[in-house]
Enzyme design. Structure first.
Site, short mmCIF file in Angstrom:
data_model
loop_
_atom_site.label_atom_id
_atom_site.label_comp_id
_atom_site.label_asym_id
_atom_site.label_seq_id
_atom_site.Cartn_x
_atom_site.Cartn_y
_atom_site.Cartn_z
N CYS A 299 0.82 -1.21 0.00
CA CYS A 299 0.00 0.00 0.00
C CYS A 299 0.86 1.26 0.00
O CYS A 299 1.15 1.84 1.05
CB CYS A 299 -0.95 0.02 1.18
SG CYS A 299 -2.19 1.33 1.03
N CYS B 137 -6.30 2.55 -3.31
CA CYS B 137 -5.61 3.07 -2.14
C CYS B 137 -6.56 4.01 -1.40
O CYS B 137 -6.82 5.12 -1.87
CB CYS B 137 -4.35 3.81 -2.57
SG CYS B 137 -3.35 4.36 -1.18
#
Length: 415
Positions: free
Chosen positions: A160, A352
């Protein structure tokens, strides 16, 4: 113990559990085994919120036994090597395990040696990481009394990629609430040349950076940490530039530039596990060599890989796995039935969730072409533009996604 299975899965993280669960959802008669040594399964996306004091760490952990899909044989061991010519995986203590089809999804590991001084510094004193100990991050934020709050990341791929920014935005909000913002400089040092790769999202984040008065230093390649002197040392790349300059203490050492910090948050360098890197299943960059659309190994057709160790040109997130797993499952079942894979294709989708404040979030969704691809379902939440901050996206992040994860995704239900 049985030593050969129809389908063998390596990894009890999001990718392994989801794939095993979906396989058995399609066909309960399948003989599926899963190799995983850990006792606990973590919902790591919530660790950003834990680090900002707005989520209970204990709620991110559940016993591995509770998420293991019904019908799966759990081999509580660690995979240690591959013999794909003989359809076999070696383990640390259970010997060799044979398979007809193999799914490789062990996730990433951290290599602290890539940043000298990091191992000695991380999760101690004023150095923290939501990737490893979000509870310590929250302690650091609460104890921060002002100065330079440095947020940074390594030059390697990380889980991430937006996570080092998320905690920075939340920290700035907390500093305002705790009354130390006036005597604080928030600095983001990154190897990248842009704040985010999707233009529409970058425009939003730039406005947030302006509003929060954050100093961004691009082209900063993290080289070492001096915990004693509280300095993070960087080499400057070709894309070195600065946005919203702050007059902070900086040192020079040869070609390196050192940023002095009063608190430091960083992501540790991420790599594929050693047994993956040393196998013949990887490409030159040491990632699992799979086709980016079918997730099938490029040399061994009965091997598939997904999740963070797959050599895919997209962000390593749970959202990506959500779209990868159905492709892997469909291809394996079709291979078993018809001796050929199906026409399902993974388009590189990843997302995200960029938490930008307590109660606000931006949702970046994109594909291999870095096109902004918002989920049509967001309109059901009355969200017209997920590239802008919205409180309903915060509700999605804090409440809805954890519920979907535990109750749908890990149960093999497509969401």
């Amino acid at each position: 113990m049985k030593t050969h299975y129809q389908i063998l899965v390596i990894g009890g993280g999001t990718a392994g559990i989801m794939t095993a669960a979906q396989l058995l959802k399609k066909d309960k008669s399948l003989d599926v085994a899963l190799i995983e040594p850990a006792d606990i399964h973590y919902y790591q996306p919530a660790w950003t919120l834990v680090g900002a004091g707005t989520y209970n760490y204990n709620k991110t952990a559940r016993p591995m036994s509770s998420v293991m899909p019904k019908g799966v044989t759990w081999i509580k061991d660690a995979a240690s090597g591959f013999d794909p010519e003989n359809n076999s995986v070696s383990t640390k203590s259970s010997g060799n395990i044979g398979y007809d089809y193999l799914v490789v999804a062990p996730g990433l590991t951290y290599d602290y040696s890539l940043v000298p001084g990091l191992k000695e510094a991380i999760d101690k004193g004023v150095v923290c990481s939501n990737y490893t100990d979000p509870k310590h991050t929250w302690t650091v934020l609460k104890n921060f009394k002002g100065g330079t709050a440095l947020f940074t990341q390594p030059t390697t791929t990380i889980k991430c990629g937006g996570a080092p920014q998320k905690i920075m935005y939340l920290a700035e909000s907390y500093f305002r609430k705790s009354g130390v913002k006036d005597k604080t400089n928030v600095v983001f040092a990154t190897n990248g040349g842009v704040i985010f790769g999707i233009k529409k999202i970058a425009e939003t984040l730039t406005k947030i950076i302006d509003k929060k008065d954050i100093n961004v230093r691009f082209g900063h390649q993290l080289k070492k940490i001096d915990a004693e002197k509280q300095i993070a040392w960087y080499a400057l790349g070709d894309n070195e530039s600065e946005y919203n300059h702050k007059d902070i203490e900086v040192s020079k050492e040869g070609d390196l530039v050192g940023i002095h910090y009063d608190m430091l948050h960083l992501a540790p360098p991420s790599v594929a596990p050693k047994f993956i890197q040393e196998s013949i299943l990887v490409n030159e960059a040491k990632w699992l060599d799979v086709d980016q659309y079918t997730m099938q190994h490029n040399k061994y057709p009965n091997i598939f890989g997904l999740g963070d160790i797959a050599a895919l040109p997209t962000a390593k997130t749970g959202a990506a796995i959500r779209k990868q797993a159905p492709v892997v499952v469909d291809n394996i079942i079709r291979l078993m039935k018809y001796n050929r894979i199906g026409d399902k294709s993974y388009n590189g989708y990843s997302s995200c969730p960029l938490v930008t404040d307590y109660g606000k979030m931006v949702l970046a969704e994109f594909d291999y072409q870095n096109r902004f691809t918002p989920d049509p379902k967001l309109k059901q939440m009355f969200i017209k533009d997920s590239s802008k901050e919205h409180w309903r996206l915060w509700i999605l992040k804090k409440y809805m996604l954890p519920f979907l994860y535990w109750n749908k995704m890990l149960k093999g239900k497509e969401v």
